[in-house]
Write a protein that holds these residues in place. Sequence first.
Motif, PDB file in Angstrom:
ATOM      1  N   ARG A   1      -2.891  -0.862   2.339  1.00 49.19           N
ATOM      2  CA  ARG A   1      -2.171  -0.110   3.369  1.00 49.19           C
ATOM      3  C   ARG A   1      -2.319  -0.886   4.659  1.00 49.19           C
ATOM      4  O   ARG A   1      -3.322  -1.559   4.887  1.00 49.19           O
ATOM      5  N   ASP A   2      -1.338  -0.815   5.508  1.00 53.72           N
ATOM      6  CA  ASP A   2      -1.357  -1.562   6.768  1.00 53.72           C
ATOM      7  C   ASP A   2      -2.307  -0.953   7.783  1.00 53.72           C
ATOM      8  O   ASP A   2      -2.794  -1.643   8.679  1.00 53.72           O
ATOM      9  N   SER A   3      -2.560   0.347   7.662  1.00 54.26           N
ATOM     10  CA  SER A   3      -3.382   1.035   8.654  1.00 54.26           C
ATOM     11  C   SER A   3      -4.177   2.143   7.977  1.00 54.26           C
ATOM     12  O   SER A   3      -3.696   2.763   7.022  1.00 54.26           O
ATOM     13  N   PRO A   4      -5.388   2.423   8.452  1.00 51.02           N
ATOM     14  CA  PRO A   4      -6.166   3.539   7.900  1.00 51.02           C
ATOM     15  C   PRO A   4      -5.467   4.879   8.040  1.00 51.02           C
ATOM     16  O   PRO A   4      -5.835   5.849   7.368  1.00 51.02           O
TER      17      PRO A   4
ATOM     18  N   THR B   1      -3.349  -8.875  10.876  1.00 55.41           N
ATOM     19  CA  THR B   1      -1.921  -9.179  10.970  1.00 55.41           C
ATOM     20  C   THR B   1      -1.504 -10.181   9.904  1.00 55.41           C
ATOM     21  O   THR B   1      -0.437 -10.053   9.287  1.00 55.41           O
ATOM     22  N   GLN B   2      -2.347 -11.177   9.652  1.00 58.63           N
ATOM     23  CA  GLN B   2      -2.046 -12.180   8.629  1.00 58.63           C
ATOM     24  C   GLN B   2      -2.037 -11.560   7.239  1.00 58.63           C
ATOM     25  O   GLN B   2      -1.173 -11.861   6.411  1.00 58.63           O
ATOM     26  N   TYR B   3      -3.009 -10.684   6.955  1.00 59.65           N
ATOM     27  CA  TYR B   3      -3.045  -9.988   5.669  1.00 59.65           C
ATOM     28  C   TYR B   3      -1.767  -9.165   5.479  1.00 59.65           C
ATOM     29  O   TYR B   3      -1.135  -9.181   4.418  1.00 59.65           O
ATOM     30  N   SER B   4      -1.407  -8.428   6.533  1.00 61.01           N
ATOM     31  CA  SER B   4      -0.232  -7.568   6.453  1.00 61.01           C
ATOM     32  C   SER B   4       1.037  -8.379   6.216  1.00 61.01           C
ATOM     33  O   SER B   4       1.883  -8.007   5.403  1.00 61.01           O
ATOM     34  N   ALA B   5       1.165  -9.520   6.924  1.00 60.06           N
ATOM     35  CA  ALA B   5       2.340 -10.383   6.748  1.00 60.06           C
ATOM     36  C   ALA B   5       2.392 -10.947   5.336  1.00 60.06           C
ATOM     37  O   ALA B   5       3.473 -11.063   4.745  1.00 60.06           O
ATOM     38  N   PHE B   6       1.232 -11.274   4.789  1.00 60.76           N
ATOM     39  CA  PHE B   6       1.176 -11.814   3.433  1.00 60.76           C
ATOM     40  C   PHE B   6       1.654 -10.772   2.415  1.00 60.76           C
ATOM     41  O   PHE B   6       2.435 -11.072   1.505  1.00 60.76           O
ATOM     42  N   ILE B   7       1.187  -9.541   2.570  1.00 63.06           N
ATOM     43  CA  ILE B   7       1.587  -8.474   1.653  1.00 63.06           C
ATOM     44  C   ILE B   7       3.089  -8.206   1.768  1.00 63.06           C
ATOM     45  O   ILE B   7       3.796  -8.021   0.762  1.00 63.06           O
ATOM     46  N   LYS B   8       3.611  -8.201   3.007  1.00 59.16           N
ATOM     47  CA  LYS B   8       5.041  -7.964   3.202  1.00 59.16           C
ATOM     48  C   LYS B   8       5.874  -9.074   2.584  1.00 59.16           C
ATOM     49  O   LYS B   8       6.947  -8.831   2.026  1.00 59.16           O
TER      50      LYS B   8
END
Length: 313
Positions: free
Chosen positions: A157-160, A99-106
Amino acid sequence: MAAERSGLICPKGPLDERLDQLLRQFWEVETDPIVKASKEELDCESHFVKNFVRLEGGAFTVRLPIKHNNGLLGDSHSQALRRFQSLERKLFHQPELRTQYSAFIKEYLNLGHMSLVPPELHRDCKYIRPLTGDICKMYRCVRMASSDSFLQCILWRDSPLEELQTYKLDTVTYGTKPASYLSVRAMYQLAKDEVEDFPVGSEILLRDFYVDDLISGGSSKEEVVGILALISAFLSKGEFQLRQWWSNISSVLAGSTSKPSRRSVLSSIARLYDLLGLAGPVVTKAKIFLQKLCREHHSWDESLPQDKRSAGA
């Protein structure tokens, strides 16, 4: 000879001569404060001066000081793909970290600090690697020339279940070798470009900054308030922003427009010194509040939601 045998006089050998040479160099450095730049440093300076551009809003665009032809980099896509797949497997077992990785990318995307590479241009991305580490916002204040941003590509990518995408980082990127030089040099160029309109601001930037940290002051409250307003206006000319002001005179910051954030909450807690433990309940409540902010994944400098500002102010 007697003196020589007693150890008062010793014949010099190669080691002694080398020690003498090192000692002379030591004293020369101590007595001569002027440090000569290496050829590599001079080349970097020349490259910056020839290639930097000021955008319409005042921000800087820079080029990477590449030693060799880009074609020598080769194609690293397969290596980047293996690294990303390894990272993705790790994140699958650590949902909070994912979740932290995804928030950082966003955040990167929302701030316009990176952009999606069209499929037809993927063949030009020769230096792709996974994104790791923390990014200093100062670096991201300096834009990267579009021709060089293709040398700063990542896979994500956020999800596989989603299609793997290639993004290029459009600002100076923390972790790359020239990042610190390019960002600091852009600030120095700002001092040079704006010296006529901001002579004092230029002087403060060159004198009182260490990388992205300002340590300055004045002989009176009024002077310090003036410095605060001046340096903020001056840095805005290059689209640099100073935040997290602090002063030993709290009234100096009375007119500051800074808003409560996760960082300011932590800063306030760190200032509490309770030797006898009498303020324990208050400190505990503050730490619980900070833990809630961490669980809600607020970034360090993100302004707190309205319902939490009264508690975080």
